[in-house]
Design a protein around this motif. Structure first.
Motif: not given
Length: 331
Positions: A39-61
């Motif tokens: 399953g594609v978790s639309r919110g989280t995975e589109t954030l990853v797909f667009t490169g929008s994960v903040p550097p401060s959250q790399y470990t948490a994500m």
């Protein structure tokens, strides 16, 4: 035995591709899983797909079996259902859920898979991770019989919470979302619907899952005195501005966070992660959850599908990815 597989990788922000994988021989405490659905978790995975994960959250994500690092290249995902082809006798031939990225087959520790109950279709079981989040949220929220409850934000998590709340005796649930199309979803889940401006006030409990400051503010505005907002949204490093004048102090309102990375303190002494996931899978015996599966595509189409989900061209709650004979995978 399957030795070659295909995995989805984000090569660069906005650019996905399938890559070949050579699978190791499973050890005595490992399983080889042939994927049936993810399953594609639309919110989280589109954030990853667009490169929008903040550097401060790399470990948490980070996902449990993620490879690579944010922003890219990275192999990401966590809603996989497949059949155990090799491993301990008790698991061979069983349909299982695993928090694994999109991949046609994989080898993981046997402890990393959870058997899907016989009464739960394999396709529906991809929702286990999302329903697990909803279970944890309701352990945190502890709604009471007869409570007036709103769920603000009609994405996968919000709809899963609403579906579970609809089972509570005497609880009247209202799903609140800016998208009028969510009214049909709410009806299928057996709950009321309202746009934010028309939402019902005087609520004992509001579960917020819209990931917007406006949604959180509206959640507070909907509370009755002594009411609580349970906050499920993830904001990364985005600042959130709220107005805490007016009724906030006079009404003794509460904002409480809920996060699936730990078992709710209300149950942590008696339940572990395995118990919580097994419960989520049991709850998925209810066919109402099929409402959250809003489209399906073949695994080979996933690079294009994620781009369309990220752009909004393809609307979805949970988009189902299917693995079949056309998926490159050899024995």
């Amino acid at each position: 035995m399957i030795r070659d597989a295909q995995a989805f990788w984000l090569r660069a922000p906005g650019v996905g591709e399938l890559r070949p994988v050579t699978l190791p021989t499973p050890g005595p405490d490992e399983v080889l899983v042939r994927s049936r659905y993810s399953g594609v978790s639309r919110g989280t995975e589109t954030l990853v797909f667009t490169g929008s994960v903040p550097p401060s959250q790399y470990t948490a994500m980070r996902a449990p079996f993620q490879e690579g690092d944010f922003p890219a290249p990275v192999k990401y995902g966590y809603l996989s259902v497949g059949v155990v082809e090799a491993g301990p006798a008790a698991l061979r031939g069983r349909t299982v859920f695993c928090l694994h990225p999109h991949q046609s087959a994989y080898v993981v520790p046997a402890s990393a898979v959870t058997p899907v109950p016989d009464g739960v279709p394999a396709a529906r079981a991809v929702l286990a991770g999302t329903v697990e989040t909803a279970v944890n949220a309701l352990w945190d929220a502890a709604p009471l019989v007869g409570d007036r409850v709103s769920v603000v934000g009609g994405g996968m998590v919000g709809c899963s919470v609403a579906a579970l709340l609809a089972r509570f005796p005497g609880v009247r649930v209202e799903l609140v979302d800016t998208d009028p199309a969510r009214a049909a979803v709410a009806s299928a889940l057996g709950v009321d619907f309202a746009p934010p401006e028309a939402a019902t006030g005087g609520r004992d409990l509001v579960v917020h899952a819209s990931a917007t400051a406006a949604g959180l503010q509206r959640s507070l505005d909907l509370l009755a005195p002594e009411g609580t907002v349970v906050e499920l949204s993830w904001y990364g490093d985005r600042p959130v501005e709220l107005s805490l004048g007016g009724a906030f102090h006079a009404g003794r309102l509460t904002v409480r966070s809920s996060q699936v990375g730990t078992v709710s303190p209300a149950r942590a002494s008696r339940r572990d992660f395995g118990d919580r996931l097994a419960l989520a899978l049991e709850l998925l015996a209810d066919p109402v959850f099929d409402t959250l599966l809003t489209g399906r595509s073949r695994f080979a189409e996933l690079p294009d599908v994620l781009g369309r989900l990220a752009s909004g061209e393809l609307p979805a709650l949970c988009h189902l990815i299917t693995y079949d004979e056309e998926t490159p995978c050899s024995a």
